[in-house]
Structure formats: C-alpha cells, structure tokens
Design a protein around this motif. Structure first.
Motif, PDB file in Angstrom:
ATOM      1  N   LEU A  11      -8.208  12.063 -38.116  1.00 44.48           N
ATOM      2  CA  LEU A  11      -6.885  11.861 -37.506  1.00 44.48           C
ATOM      3  C   LEU A  11      -7.017  11.550 -36.025  1.00 44.48           C
ATOM      4  CD1 LEU A  11      -4.864  14.691 -39.290  1.00 44.48           C
ATOM      5  CD2 LEU A  11      -4.648  12.215 -39.658  1.00 44.48           C
ATOM      6  N   MET A  12      -7.951  12.218 -35.351  1.00 47.73           N
ATOM      7  CA  MET A  12      -8.160  11.939 -33.927  1.00 47.73           C
ATOM      8  C   MET A  12      -8.760  10.544 -33.736  1.00 47.73           C
ATOM      9  SD  MET A  12      -7.514  13.105 -30.948  1.00 47.73           S
ATOM     10  CE  MET A  12      -7.167  14.832 -31.239  1.00 47.73           C
ATOM     11  N   LEU A  13      -9.630  10.118 -34.648  1.00 46.35           N
ATOM     12  CA  LEU A  13     -10.140   8.741 -34.582  1.00 46.35           C
ATOM     13  C   LEU A  13      -8.989   7.743 -34.694  1.00 46.35           C
ATOM     14  CD1 LEU A  13     -13.310   9.049 -36.842  1.00 46.35           C
ATOM     15  CD2 LEU A  13     -13.309   8.547 -34.392  1.00 46.35           C
ATOM     16  N   LEU A  14      -8.069   7.980 -35.630  1.00 51.34           N
ATOM     17  CA  LEU A  14      -6.906   7.102 -35.776  1.00 51.34           C
ATOM     18  C   LEU A  14      -6.062   7.092 -34.506  1.00 51.34           C
ATOM     19  CD1 LEU A  14      -5.815   8.022 -39.420  1.00 51.34           C
ATOM     20  CD2 LEU A  14      -6.907   5.891 -38.677  1.00 51.34           C
ATOM     21  N   ALA A  15      -5.878   8.254 -33.900  1.00 54.93           N
ATOM     22  CA  ALA A  15      -5.096   8.342 -32.660  1.00 54.93           C
ATOM     23  C   ALA A  15      -5.780   7.556 -31.536  1.00 54.93           C
ATOM     24  CB  ALA A  15      -4.909   9.803 -32.260  1.00 54.93           C
ATOM     25  N   GLN A  16      -7.109   7.640 -31.463  1.00 54.69           N
ATOM     26  CA  GLN A  16      -7.850   6.893 -30.436  1.00 54.69           C
ATOM     27  C   GLN A  16      -7.784   5.392 -30.708  1.00 54.69           C
ATOM     28  OE1 GLN A  16      -8.686   8.185 -27.726  1.00 54.69           O
ATOM     29  NE2 GLN A  16      -9.342  10.297 -28.047  1.00 54.69           N
ATOM     30  N   MET A  17      -7.840   4.991 -31.990  1.00 54.86           N
ATOM     31  CA  MET A  17      -7.693   3.573 -32.344  1.00 54.86           C
ATOM     32  C   MET A  17      -6.347   3.049 -31.874  1.00 54.86           C
ATOM     33  SD  MET A  17      -9.003   3.242 -36.282  1.00 54.86           S
ATOM     34  CE  MET A  17     -10.079   4.564 -36.816  1.00 54.86           C
ATOM     35  N   GLN A  18      -5.304   3.802 -32.194  1.00 47.57           N
ATOM     36  CA  GLN A  18      -3.955   3.378 -31.827  1.00 47.57           C
ATOM     37  C   GLN A  18      -3.804   3.279 -30.312  1.00 47.57           C
ATOM     38  OE1 GLN A  18      -0.507   5.912 -32.871  1.00 47.57           O
ATOM     39  NE2 GLN A  18       0.253   4.050 -33.850  1.00 47.57           N
ATOM     40  N   ALA A  19      -4.350   4.247 -29.586  1.00 51.78           N
ATOM     41  CA  ALA A  19      -4.267   4.231 -28.118  1.00 51.78           C
ATOM     42  C   ALA A  19      -5.016   3.036 -27.541  1.00 51.78           C
ATOM     43  CB  ALA A  19      -4.818   5.532 -27.549  1.00 51.78           C
ATOM     44  N   ALA A  20      -6.180   2.721 -28.097  1.00 53.54           N
ATOM     45  CA  ALA A  20      -6.990   1.620 -27.574  1.00 53.54           C
ATOM     46  C   ALA A  20      -6.444   0.255 -27.954  1.00 53.54           C
ATOM     47  CB  ALA A  20      -8.430   1.756 -28.074  1.00 53.54           C
ATOM     48  N   LEU A  21      -5.892   0.133 -29.153  1.00 56.46           N
ATOM     49  CA  LEU A  21      -5.477  -1.171 -29.681  1.00 56.46           C
ATOM     50  C   LEU A  21      -3.987  -1.454 -29.557  1.00 56.46           C
ATOM     51  CD1 LEU A  21      -7.586  -1.082 -32.976  1.00 56.46           C
ATOM     52  CD2 LEU A  21      -8.157  -2.271 -30.832  1.00 56.46           C
ATOM     53  N   GLY A  22      -3.187  -0.418 -29.358  1.00 55.59           N
ATOM     54  CA  GLY A  22      -1.741  -0.588 -29.298  1.00 55.59           C
ATOM     55  C   GLY A  22      -1.087  -0.518 -30.668  1.00 55.59           C
ATOM     56  N   SER A  23      -1.826  -0.893 -31.705  1.00 58.48           N
ATOM     57  CA  SER A  23      -1.313  -0.847 -33.078  1.00 58.48           C
ATOM     58  C   SER A  23      -2.479  -0.736 -34.041  1.00 58.48           C
ATOM     59  CB  SER A  23      -0.512  -2.106 -33.397  1.00 58.48           C
ATOM     60  OG  SER A  23      -0.210  -2.169 -34.778  1.00 58.48           O
ATOM     61  N   LEU A  24      -2.331   0.105 -35.046  1.00 58.69           N
ATOM     62  CA  LEU A  24      -3.355   0.217 -36.078  1.00 58.69           C
ATOM     63  C   LEU A  24      -3.413  -1.018 -36.975  1.00 58.69           C
ATOM     64  CD1 LEU A  24      -2.984   3.978 -37.035  1.00 58.69           C
ATOM     65  CD2 LEU A  24      -4.827   2.903 -35.720  1.00 58.69           C
ATOM     66  N   ASP A  25      -2.409  -1.880 -36.871  1.00 57.46           N
ATOM     67  CA  ASP A  25      -2.425  -3.120 -37.635  1.00 57.46           C
ATOM     68  C   ASP A  25      -3.515  -4.075 -37.145  1.00 57.46           C
ATOM     69  OD1 ASP A  25      -0.381  -2.455 -39.433  1.00 57.46           O
ATOM     70  OD2 ASP A  25       1.144  -3.011 -37.959  1.00 57.46           O
ATOM     71  N   ARG A  26      -4.091  -3.808 -35.979  1.00 58.37           N
ATOM     72  CA  ARG A  26      -5.218  -4.613 -35.485  1.00 58.37           C
ATOM     73  C   ARG A  26      -6.538  -4.237 -36.151  1.00 58.37           C
ATOM     74  NH1 ARG A  26      -6.209  -5.023 -29.448  1.00 58.37           N
ATOM     75  NH2 ARG A  26      -7.760  -6.480 -30.262  1.00 58.37           N
ATOM     76  N   VAL A  27      -6.550  -3.141 -36.877  1.00 63.53           N
ATOM     77  CA  VAL A  27      -7.781  -2.729 -37.560  1.00 63.53           C
ATOM     78  C   VAL A  27      -8.021  -3.661 -38.738  1.00 63.53           C
ATOM     79  CG1 VAL A  27      -8.886  -0.898 -38.918  1.00 63.53           C
ATOM     80  CG2 VAL A  27      -7.591  -0.316 -36.839  1.00 63.53           C
ATOM     81  N   GLU A  28      -9.157  -4.333 -38.717  1.00 62.47           N
ATOM     82  CA  GLU A  28      -9.542  -5.211 -39.823  1.00 62.47           C
ATOM     83  C   GLU A  28     -10.324  -4.434 -40.874  1.00 62.47           C
ATOM     84  OE1 GLU A  28     -12.529  -8.953 -40.259  1.00 62.47           O
ATOM     85  OE2 GLU A  28     -11.017  -9.094 -38.681  1.00 62.47           O
ATOM     86  N   ARG A  29     -11.198  -3.547 -40.404  1.00 60.56           N
ATOM     87  CA  ARG A  29     -12.028  -2.764 -41.318  1.00 60.56           C
ATOM     88  C   ARG A  29     -12.674  -1.604 -40.568  1.00 60.56           C
ATOM     89  NH1 ARG A  29     -14.527  -3.818 -46.295  1.00 60.56           N
ATOM     90  NH2 ARG A  29     -16.049  -2.190 -46.710  1.00 60.56           N
ATOM     91  N   ILE A  30     -12.799  -0.481 -41.260  1.00 55.16           N
ATOM     92  CA  ILE A  30     -13.616   0.614 -40.758  1.00 55.16           C
ATOM     93  C   ILE A  30     -15.049   0.243 -41.146  1.00 55.16           C
ATOM     94  CG2 ILE A  30     -14.061   3.092 -40.796  1.00 55.16           C
ATOM     95  CD1 ILE A  30     -11.202   2.271 -39.814  1.00 55.16           C
ATOM     96  N   VAL A  31     -15.908   0.025 -40.166  1.00 52.21           N
ATOM     97  CA  VAL A  31     -17.266  -0.438 -40.429  1.00 52.21           C
ATOM     98  C   VAL A  31     -18.199   0.737 -40.699  1.00 52.21           C
ATOM     99  CG1 VAL A  31     -19.254  -1.678 -39.475  1.00 52.21           C
ATOM    100  CG2 VAL A  31     -16.919  -2.516 -39.047  1.00 52.21           C
ATOM    101  N   LYS A  32     -18.161   1.760 -39.814  1.00 53.48           N
ATOM    102  CA  LYS A  32     -19.106   2.869 -39.955  1.00 53.48           C
ATOM    103  C   LYS A  32     -18.548   4.125 -39.311  1.00 53.48           C
ATOM    104  CE  LYS A  32     -23.916   4.085 -39.672  1.00 53.48           C
ATOM    105  NZ  LYS A  32     -24.343   5.110 -38.788  1.00 53.48           N
TER     106      LYS A  32
END
Length: 153
Positions: free
Chosen positions: A70-91
């Motif tokens: 959940l914290m990884l998701l929160a950091q993704m959202q903070a860095a990208l502005g939207s989780l819709d920018r996530v194409e794939r979780i690589v590793k």
C-alpha cells in the motif's frame, strides 16, 4: 476503468506517502521506469515490527507485506500524479526480518504481490526476490522496494 476506481471497488484507501528517514528520495523516474525506495509497513501510523519465525508468524508478515505494498502504491501516486501511468509492475524486492530457520519468505512477500495483481490485474504480475535478513530499519518486520514501468506523462 481507472486504477483509482479499481482501488475504490476494492475498498482500498492509500496511506499518506512516508517521508524518507535518511539521505535518499522515495522515488526516481528514469528511462521509462520508476524506482521506489524500500517501504516499511505502517499500521495506524505505527511501524509493524518483529522477526518472522521468532516473535511474529507468517500471517503477520503477509499483512506487513501488504502494508508495504500500500505504501508503494502511495509513493507511485505521489511520484506520477496518477496510478493510471503505471504500465506494469516489473519487480518487487522483499526483505523479511526473520529467524535463521524461518523459510517462508516467499509466502510473506505474497502479501504485496497479491495486492499488485488485485490492483493492476495482469500488469501487476512481476518478477520478485524474497530475502531473509536479520534486521531492518526501525525494527520493521518487512521492507519492499519496486521497479515500475510507466507511461509518459
């Protein structure tokens, strides 16, 4: 369906992204990838501490790994502005504070891995490491970092 809508459907509210506790940044975007620093688990603002196989069991570890996710998701959202920018979780790289004879690190890490699949579907399937370590920062039971493929802004 947007990822934010998917989170709402799953009943997930993201935590506030944790601030770094040392000399690093939470996320770095480079070459179409987002690298997220290791995240530790918080439950109601308190670090989930302990060592698996010593004073904590696998179920506790799975919950801790999910909280890291959940914290990884929160950091993704903070860095990208939207989780819709996530194409794939690589590793995902999972570090589990554990006793010498504890061997359930992969099952513990599933707490975060399963969350990524729940949120992103097939794009949430990823490569992963799950490693036992003697101690983690702040006495955390689990720490997880991530590499994410992202879409252009």
């Amino acid at each position: 369906m947007s990822i934010e809508t998917r989170l709402a459907d799953l009943g997930i509210t993201l935590p506030r992204p944790a601030a770094p506790v040392a000399s690093y940044v939470p996320a770095v975007e480079s070459g179409g990838l987002l690298f997220i620093s290791g995240q530790i688990p918080f439950d109601d603002g308190v670090v989930m501490q302990g060592r698996l196989g010593e004073d904590r069991d696998t179920a506790f570890g799975q919950k801790a790994a999910r909280m890291c996710g959940l914290m990884l998701l929160a950091q993704m959202q903070a860095a990208l502005g939207s989780l819709d920018r996530v194409e794939r979780i690589v590793k995902l790289g999972a570090f589990i504070a554990s006793a010498d004879d504890f061997t359930q690190q992969p099952q513990v890490a599933n707490g975060a891995s399963d969350l990524m699949v729940d949120v992103f579907g097939d794009a949430g399937r990823h490569a992963r490491s799950a490693v036992g370590v003697p101690v983690l920062p702040l006495g955390a039971a689990v720490e997880i970092d991530a590499i994410i493929a992202i879409r252009p802004a």
